[in-house]
Design a protein around this motif. Structure first.
Motif, PDB file in Angstrom:
ATOM      1  N   CYS A 160     -17.828   6.978  75.860  1.00 43.94           N
ATOM      2  CA  CYS A 160     -16.418   6.964  75.450  1.00 43.94           C
ATOM      3  C   CYS A 160     -15.976   8.328  74.930  1.00 43.94           C
ATOM      4  N   GLY A 161     -16.869   9.049  74.261  1.00 42.50           N
ATOM      5  CA  GLY A 161     -16.478  10.301  73.617  1.00 42.50           C
ATOM      6  C   GLY A 161     -16.662  11.535  74.485  1.00 42.50           C
ATOM      7  N   PHE A 166     -16.460  10.855  64.765  1.00 48.63           N
ATOM      8  CA  PHE A 166     -16.391   9.452  65.165  1.00 48.63           C
ATOM      9  C   PHE A 166     -17.579   9.070  66.042  1.00 48.63           C
ATOM     10  N   GLY A 167     -18.060  10.010  66.824  1.00 48.58           N
ATOM     11  CA  GLY A 167     -19.206   9.712  67.680  1.00 48.58           C
ATOM     12  C   GLY A 167     -20.441   9.385  66.871  1.00 48.58           C
ATOM     13  N   ALA A 168     -20.737  10.221  65.882  1.00 51.07           N
ATOM     14  CA  ALA A 168     -21.925   9.983  65.067  1.00 51.07           C
ATOM     15  C   ALA A 168     -21.757   8.699  64.262  1.00 51.07           C
ATOM     16  N   ALA A 169     -20.540   8.447  63.757  1.00 49.33           N
ATOM     17  CA  ALA A 169     -20.301   7.215  63.004  1.00 49.33           C
ATOM     18  C   ALA A 169     -20.519   6.003  63.899  1.00 49.33           C
ATOM     19  N   THR A 170     -20.023   6.090  65.136  1.00 47.87           N
ATOM     20  CA  THR A 170     -20.198   4.984  66.079  1.00 47.87           C
ATOM     21  C   THR A 170     -21.679   4.732  66.344  1.00 47.87           C
ATOM     22  N   ALA A 171     -22.407   5.827  66.574  1.00 47.17           N
ATOM     23  CA  ALA A 171     -23.826   5.680  66.869  1.00 47.17           C
ATOM     24  C   ALA A 171     -24.560   5.072  65.675  1.00 47.17           C
ATOM     25  N   ARG A 172     -24.140   5.432  64.468  1.00 44.22           N
ATOM     26  CA  ARG A 172     -24.772   4.869  63.272  1.00 44.22           C
ATOM     27  C   ARG A 172     -24.549   3.353  63.212  1.00 44.22           C
ATOM     28  N   VAL A 173     -23.285   2.964  63.458  1.00 43.78           N
ATOM     29  CA  VAL A 173     -22.978   1.523  63.473  1.00 43.78           C
ATOM     30  C   VAL A 173     -23.812   0.826  64.540  1.00 43.78           C
ATOM     31  N   ALA A 174     -23.943   1.506  65.697  1.00 40.75           N
ATOM     32  CA  ALA A 174     -24.717   0.911  66.789  1.00 40.75           C
ATOM     33  C   ALA A 174     -26.167   0.677  66.357  1.00 40.75           C
ATOM     34  N   LEU A 175     -26.735   1.635  65.639  1.00 43.23           N
ATOM     35  CA  LEU A 175     -28.131   1.506  65.217  1.00 43.23           C
ATOM     36  C   LEU A 175     -28.308   0.406  64.185  1.00 43.23           C
ATOM     37  N   GLU A 176     -27.227   0.154  63.423  1.00 44.10           N
ATOM     38  CA  GLU A 176     -27.328  -0.885  62.403  1.00 44.10           C
ATOM     39  C   GLU A 176     -27.044  -2.262  62.978  1.00 44.10           C
ATOM     40  N   GLY A 209     -24.560  -2.891  65.479  1.00 43.13           N
ATOM     41  CA  GLY A 209     -23.354  -2.906  66.299  1.00 43.13           C
ATOM     42  C   GLY A 209     -22.289  -3.878  65.848  1.00 43.13           C
ATOM     43  N   VAL A 210     -22.392  -4.381  64.617  1.00 39.48           N
ATOM     44  CA  VAL A 210     -21.324  -5.263  64.132  1.00 39.48           C
ATOM     45  C   VAL A 210     -20.099  -4.418  63.801  1.00 39.48           C
ATOM     46  N   GLY A 211     -18.964  -4.801  64.334  1.00 47.18           N
ATOM     47  CA  GLY A 211     -17.727  -4.076  64.072  1.00 47.18           C
ATOM     48  C   GLY A 211     -17.673  -2.716  64.741  1.00 47.18           C
ATOM     49  N   ILE A 212     -18.276  -2.612  65.923  1.00 45.51           N
ATOM     50  CA  ILE A 212     -18.316  -1.300  66.594  1.00 45.51           C
ATOM     51  C   ILE A 212     -17.055  -1.038  67.413  1.00 45.51           C
ATOM     52  N   TRP A 213     -16.318  -2.089  67.756  1.00 44.27           N
ATOM     53  CA  TRP A 213     -15.198  -1.919  68.681  1.00 44.27           C
ATOM     54  C   TRP A 213     -14.143  -0.931  68.204  1.00 44.27           C
ATOM     55  N   PRO A 214     -13.724  -0.997  66.931  1.00 40.93           N
ATOM     56  CA  PRO A 214     -12.725   0.006  66.502  1.00 40.93           C
ATOM     57  C   PRO A 214     -13.227   1.434  66.688  1.00 40.93           C
ATOM     58  N   TYR A 215     -14.514   1.634  66.430  1.00 41.49           N
ATOM     59  CA  TYR A 215     -15.076   2.981  66.596  1.00 41.49           C
ATOM     60  C   TYR A 215     -14.999   3.417  68.056  1.00 41.49           C
ATOM     61  N   LEU A 216     -15.450   2.529  68.944  1.00 39.22           N
ATOM     62  CA  LEU A 216     -15.378   2.850  70.376  1.00 39.22           C
ATOM     63  C   LEU A 216     -13.929   3.094  70.786  1.00 39.22           C
ATOM     64  N   ALA A 233     -12.479   6.347  72.631  1.00 41.42           N
ATOM     65  CA  ALA A 233     -11.784   6.233  73.919  1.00 41.42           C
ATOM     66  C   ALA A 233     -10.370   6.799  73.809  1.00 41.42           C
ATOM     67  N   ALA A 234      -9.732   6.577  72.640  1.00 38.96           N
ATOM     68  CA  ALA A 234      -8.374   7.106  72.454  1.00 38.96           C
ATOM     69  C   ALA A 234      -8.389   8.633  72.448  1.00 38.96           C
TER      70      ALA A 234
END
Lengths: 222, 225
Positions: free
Chosen positions: B139-140, B179-189, B191-198, B202-203
């Motif tokens: 996405c990024g 935002f990329g690193a934050a997204t990846a962090r959420v993914a490693l934890e 992935g709960v609530g990852i959609w807003p990050y993605l 994407a935006a």
């Protein structure tokens, strides 16, 4: 190396028809000026090139021959005056062959020719290497070609993509006698079909009927 | 219409061919692996620490691998006259620019993304989390290529303008990296609530897609004058 072809043979190999150059064909330049930075290169330049005519632009180094061609191609801004092309916008109607040939050393001859054909969306004319007298195999890398062979390869786009106005910057550079005859034959075939040519050169060109010189006599018209 | 499409495809394909022949693809992927091999040595053998840092490290490595390719994006075409050619095609110059960017993305970013699962292994990223990390990068990454292109276009007339390119592109990279690193962090934890990050990533890519081709085309036009 293929022997030199007659104008008619070259025209036939092009598969060009006069219809390719339909429309009112006239290039009219009125009181054109060109500046590079703060320097005025030339001004008050006027000439007309009609269908089937070729104009030779002469002049010393730095007199603005190349700049004029780039202006005609729409690559340089027009400082003053007008360029009128009754036959359409440069991105459809102009071939510009400058000093930088745009060839990619990392591609092979075959890939380069295929790219040229893909840009036009047509099949590659048969035996185009022979027509150009390239003397190189399709698999040879462009980076390994001689200066003259590169020059011949750039001529391919004139054949593949029929456009009414050719802007040629020093078209005879690095070419041997046979290649000069080839350029001449291509140009004659182009003119016979109602094409136009503006060529910048230090030397005379057989296909050019008229000449202007930049620099000392700017008022000279074609 | 189809004529314009074939033009677009031809430009894109040639750019990919040149990126591959010029060794840029191999170089970028090698850089990724060299970096993820060396990083654990530098950071120490603590697996927990490595895992905590892994998402940020992967993004930084991806960004640097891309930055290193930017100066070849338009520079060669500018110098050898191929840009003149692109301007004299019956295709809007912006579209020709976009074709080159797409070629760059396909030839460089896609191989990098394909390497991420293996590289993640070296940084102790669990296999189950890799798809989400990859999704974040996919996405990024377009935003990185597109905004990097602006830097490359602005510096195109400068010989050896690589450093200048990087300096211009860097501010554009900051939001994507955050935002990329934050997204990846959420993914490693998990992935709960990852959609807003993605969505944000994407935006960013979408905005870059809307703006970059025009900005790049304008910068290249002015460089050609």
């Amino acid at each position: 190396m293929s022997d030199v072809l007659s104008d008619a043979e070259i025209g036939a190999r092009h598969g060009l028809s006069a219809a390719a150059y339909d429309g009112a064909r006239e290039l009219r330049v009125e009181e054109l000026a060109c500046t590079r930075g703060a320097a005025l290169i030339f001004d008050n330049l006027s000439f007309t090139v009609k269908a089937g005519e070729a104009l030779l632009v002469g002049g010393a180094n730095g007199s603005g021959k190349s700049s004029l061609l780039r202006q005609l191609a729409g690559l340089l801004p027009v400082a003053a005056g007008r360029i009128e092309m009754a036959f359409g916008a440069p991105d459809q109607t102009v071939h510009y062959l400058g000093h930088a040939d745009g060839l990619k050393n990392a591609l092979t001859v075959g890939e380069t020719l295929a790219f040229e054909a893909a840009l036009v969306g047509c099949a590659l004319p048969a035996q185009i290497s022979a027509t150009l007298g390239l003397g190189a195999r399709d698999w040879q890398f462009v980076g390994d070609l001689s200066a003259g062979q590169r020059r011949r390869l750039t001529l391919a786009r004139l054949i593949i993509d029929p456009r009414p106005l050719w802007l040629l910057d020093e078209p005879m550079t690095a070419l041997d006698t046979q290649a000069r005859a080839l350029v001449d034959a291509l140009a004659q075939a182009h003119l016979a079909q109602g094409g136009m040519i503006v060529a910048a050169s230090h030397e005379g060109l057989a296909f050019a009927q008229s000449e202007i010189r930049l620099g000392q006599a700017m008022e000279a018209g074609a | 219409m189809s004529m314009k499409m074939s033009l677009f495809a031809a430009i894109c394909r040639q750019h990919m061919q040149l990126a591959w022949r010029g060794g840029q693809t191999v170089l970028a992927v090698s850089f990724l692996f060299i970096a993820v091999t060396l990083l654990p040595f530098g950071l120490g053998p603590e697996l927990k620490l490595l895992r905590a840092l892994a998402p940020g490290l992967l993004w930084v490595v991806l960004a640097i691998a891309l930055l290193a390719t930017l100066d070849r994006l338009f520079q060669a075409d500018f110098e050898d006259g191929a840009l003149d050619r692109l301007m004299l095609l019956p295709l809007p110059f912006e579209a020709a620019v976009l074709a080159k960017l797409l070629g760059h993305f396909l030839a460089l970013v896609v191989p990098l993304l394909v390497s991420v699962p293996l590289a993640g292994l070296l940084l102790n990223i669990e296999g189950a989390r890799v798809p989400l990390v990859l999704a974040a990068m996919a996405c990024g990454a377009p935003a990185l290529v597109l905004s990097g292109g602006i830097g490359a276009a602005l510096a195109v007339s400068v010989r050896r303008g690589g450093l200048l390119t990087v300096l211009i592109a860097m501010p554009f990279y900051v939001p994507v990296l955050i935002f990329g690193a934050a997204t990846a962090r959420v993914a490693l934890e998990g992935g709960v609530g990852i959609w807003p990050y993605l969505g944000v990533l994407a935006a960013l890519s979408g905005a870059a897609l809307l703006l970059a081709p025009w900005a790049i085309a304008a910068a290249l036009r002015s460089a050609l004058r």
